[in-house]
Design a protein around this motif. Structure first.
Motif, PDB file in Angstrom:
ATOM      1  N   THR A 269      98.107  76.853 -23.547  1.00  0.00           N
ATOM      2  CA  THR A 269      97.353  76.618 -22.322  1.00  0.00           C
ATOM      3  C   THR A 269      96.721  75.233 -22.438  1.00  0.00           C
ATOM      4  O   THR A 269      96.605  74.679 -23.539  1.00  0.00           O
ATOM      5  CB  THR A 269      96.249  77.672 -22.134  1.00  0.00           C
ATOM      6  OG1 THR A 269      95.448  77.728 -23.336  1.00  0.00           O
ATOM      7  CG2 THR A 269      96.840  79.045 -21.867  1.00  0.00           C
ATOM      8  N   MET A 270      96.297  74.668 -21.308  1.00  0.00           N
ATOM      9  CA  MET A 270      95.685  73.341 -21.381  1.00  0.00           C
ATOM     10  C   MET A 270      94.456  73.358 -22.275  1.00  0.00           C
ATOM     11  O   MET A 270      94.219  72.440 -23.059  1.00  0.00           O
ATOM     12  CB  MET A 270      95.317  72.849 -19.975  1.00  0.00           C
ATOM     13  CG  MET A 270      94.725  71.452 -19.941  1.00  0.00           C
ATOM     14  SD  MET A 270      95.787  70.170 -20.683  1.00  0.00           S
ATOM     15  CE  MET A 270      97.175  70.162 -19.526  1.00  0.00           C
ATOM     16  N   TRP A 271      93.665  74.425 -22.182  1.00  0.00           N
ATOM     17  CA  TRP A 271      92.437  74.546 -22.972  1.00  0.00           C
ATOM     18  C   TRP A 271      92.373  75.914 -23.638  1.00  0.00           C
ATOM     19  O   TRP A 271      92.843  76.916 -23.076  1.00  0.00           O
ATOM     20  CB  TRP A 271      91.193  74.374 -22.081  1.00  0.00           C
ATOM     21  CG  TRP A 271      91.175  73.127 -21.280  1.00  0.00           C
ATOM     22  CD1 TRP A 271      91.468  73.000 -19.956  1.00  0.00           C
ATOM     23  CD2 TRP A 271      90.859  71.808 -21.748  1.00  0.00           C
ATOM     24  NE1 TRP A 271      91.344  71.688 -19.565  1.00  0.00           N
ATOM     25  CE2 TRP A 271      90.973  70.932 -20.644  1.00  0.00           C
ATOM     26  CE3 TRP A 271      90.480  71.287 -22.991  1.00  0.00           C
ATOM     27  CZ2 TRP A 271      90.739  69.569 -20.747  1.00  0.00           C
ATOM     28  CZ3 TRP A 271      90.246  69.925 -23.091  1.00  0.00           C
ATOM     29  CH2 TRP A 271      90.372  69.081 -21.988  1.00  0.00           C
ATOM     30  N   GLY A 272      91.745  75.969 -24.790  1.00  0.00           N
ATOM     31  CA  GLY A 272      91.442  77.261 -25.377  1.00  0.00           C
ATOM     32  C   GLY A 272      90.504  78.055 -24.478  1.00  0.00           C
ATOM     33  O   GLY A 272      90.541  79.288 -24.454  1.00  0.00           O
ATOM     34  N   SER A 273      89.662  77.352 -23.722  1.00  0.00           N
ATOM     35  CA  SER A 273      88.775  78.016 -22.765  1.00  0.00           C
ATOM     36  C   SER A 273      89.569  78.779 -21.719  1.00  0.00           C
ATOM     37  O   SER A 273      89.144  79.851 -21.264  1.00  0.00           O
ATOM     38  CB  SER A 273      87.859  76.988 -22.094  1.00  0.00           C
ATOM     39  OG  SER A 273      86.982  76.403 -23.031  1.00  0.00           O
TER      40      SER A 273
END
Length: 455
Positions: A269-273
């Protein structure tokens, strides 16, 4: 180290270079590895030996070591406008373009970007931002910073105080006011017969207890990596962020997601968030922002913190902080191209598509009699070696098991990283299915050889 004539690259290194985060007994015994260039996922030393770099340099060379497009972007920007600062309201056009791009990629509808040269500097900067905001809001006592046991947030004096690793005691750190919450590592810290759900609930209760014990009016923020990277690739227990996020909101404590390792695709994903649905108030970025081709870090502020910092800075007439080379035109051009590569050349797609195979090959180490835990998310994995699987007891540190595995792997042409009792893999995003098999085949041979030696 073998005598290579008195003026070898290795001897020059030993005479003139001081290495950080390096096992000195290994360095003195084996000498350094001096590299000349890279091709794809491989790097080459001064003797022409090729190594498959299973750690993407230091998590960051995700597009490989000779991506023509990124190099061309660097060269083109160097010819047009090679260097400038971002002080006094002046900035390069390409840095403005990058800022717009980062906000569009972030979880925030709007916000502001502040540039640094590294993740350490970005985390350090975020701490100062929180301190300044609170002082200008009339809450100067709101300074304490919460991080978690086994966290890694950097090496400046402030961020080393946030990095909850035992080695920082060598510097007399942490400084006062840096608090330690629990590490959400269920395998290591779960109680006997405790379920994972119960463990997560306990982590949340303990965080609330910490906040109430210290006083929420004294806490400036909590910093958390989606997956603790340098702690040994430690994913949080199931539901962890869902459990702690409401507590932080209740006490008006900002949550800062340290995405230095997880950001820009490492988890698919773009961010772990995004992966965990964290909803942070700010993001710390570095490493993959330039695919490892230029030093850069960034603080990406959500709208609320951006507005509060702007108000505080207007009252003070400036934000009295900055780094000469931060927001460099060269770094910005490289970052823009690296982001294009990640998104349009299929690198993040490749992480998603190969993750099942990566994790399946990783899981095979779970059958080894001295594997305590195999853990992984996306293109990051760890194999934790133990002396006793039942008790989870580690090997005697004098055996230096993970370091021996890393050294033996080097002999076979594989670069992997020892982190405590674990061996960590974080391959470049361009790795193929066949190269993934080669990587794991070499590691399996390595582990077998090392334990044959240990007996």
């Amino acid at each position: 180290m073998a005598d290579t004539g008195g003026n070898s690259w290795e001897e020059k290194d030993m005479a003139n270079v001081f290495h950080g985060f390096t096992d000195f007994p290994s360095l003195k015994e084996n000498g350094p590895v001096v590299l000349t260039h890279g091709e794809g996922i491989h790097v080459f030393d001064v003797h022409g030996k090729r190594y498959l770099d299973a750690n993407s340099g230091l998590w960051n060379n995700v597009a490989g070591f000779n991506h023509t497009g990124i190099v061309e972007a660097l060269c083109a920007q160097a010819q047009r406008f090679p260097g400038y600062h971002s002080f006094f309201g002046r900035i390069a056009d390409v840095t403005v373009e990058l800022s717009e791009r980062l906000i569009s990629l972030s979880p925030f509808d709007s916000g502001k970007v502040y540039y640094t040269n590294s993740g350490s500097e970005a985390n350090d900067t975020m701490v100062k931002m929180l301190w300044m905001i609170n002082r200008r809001k009339g809450m100067p006592e709101r300074r304490k910073i919460i991080t978690r046991i086994n966290a890694y947030h950097g090496v400046t004096v402030a961020t080393a105080s946030m990095t909850a690793k035992p080695y920082n005691s060598e510097f007399g750190l942490p400084l006062p006011g840096f608090l330690r919450a629990d590490c959400p590592h269920f395998w290591r810290f779960g109680l006997e017969e405790e379920t994972e759900d119960a463990f997560t609930a306990r982590m949340a209760r303990n965080l609330r207890d910490l906040i109430e014990r210290e006083g929420p009016e004294t806490i400036a923020g909590m910093f958390a990596e989606p997956v603790q990277g340098a702690g040994g690739v430690i994913p949080p227990s199931k539901g962890y962020f869902d459990a702690i996020r409401p507590i932080l909101r209740e006490y008006d404590i900002p949550l800062i997601a340290d995405e230095v390792i997880c950001g820009f695709g490492r988890m698919g994903t773009m961010w772990g968030s995004d992966y965990y649905g964290i909803e942070p108030d700010a993001i710390i970025a570095s490493k993959c922002i330039t695919a490892g081709y230029y030093p850069m870090g960034a603080v990406i502020l959500g709208a609320k913190l951006a507005a509060e910092l702007e108000e505080a800075s207007e009252a003070a007439e400036e934000f009295p902080h900055g780094f000469t080379a931060a927001g460099s035109p060269l770094g910005s051009a490289v970052a823009l191209k690296a982001l294009d590569v990640l998104e349009t050349e299929g690198l993040i797609d490749n992480v998603r598509s190969l993750t099942p195979h990566f994790l399946e090959r990783l899981s095979r180490f779970g059958d080894h009699p001295h594997t305590g835990e195999v853990r992984g998310v996306g293109f990051m994995g760890a194999i934790e070696m133990v002396a006793d699987r039942k008790t989870k007891a580690p090997f005697d540190s004098k055996l230096r098991v993970s370091e021996r595995i890393a050294n033996k792997a080097l002999e076979k042409g594989l670069i992997c990283r020892p982190l405590g009792a674990a061996v960590v893999l974080a391959p470049p995003f361009i790795i193929t299915n066949a190269e993934t098999d080669t990587m794991f085949d070499l590691l399996e041979e390595t582990v077998a050889d090392v334990f044959a030696e240990i007996g």
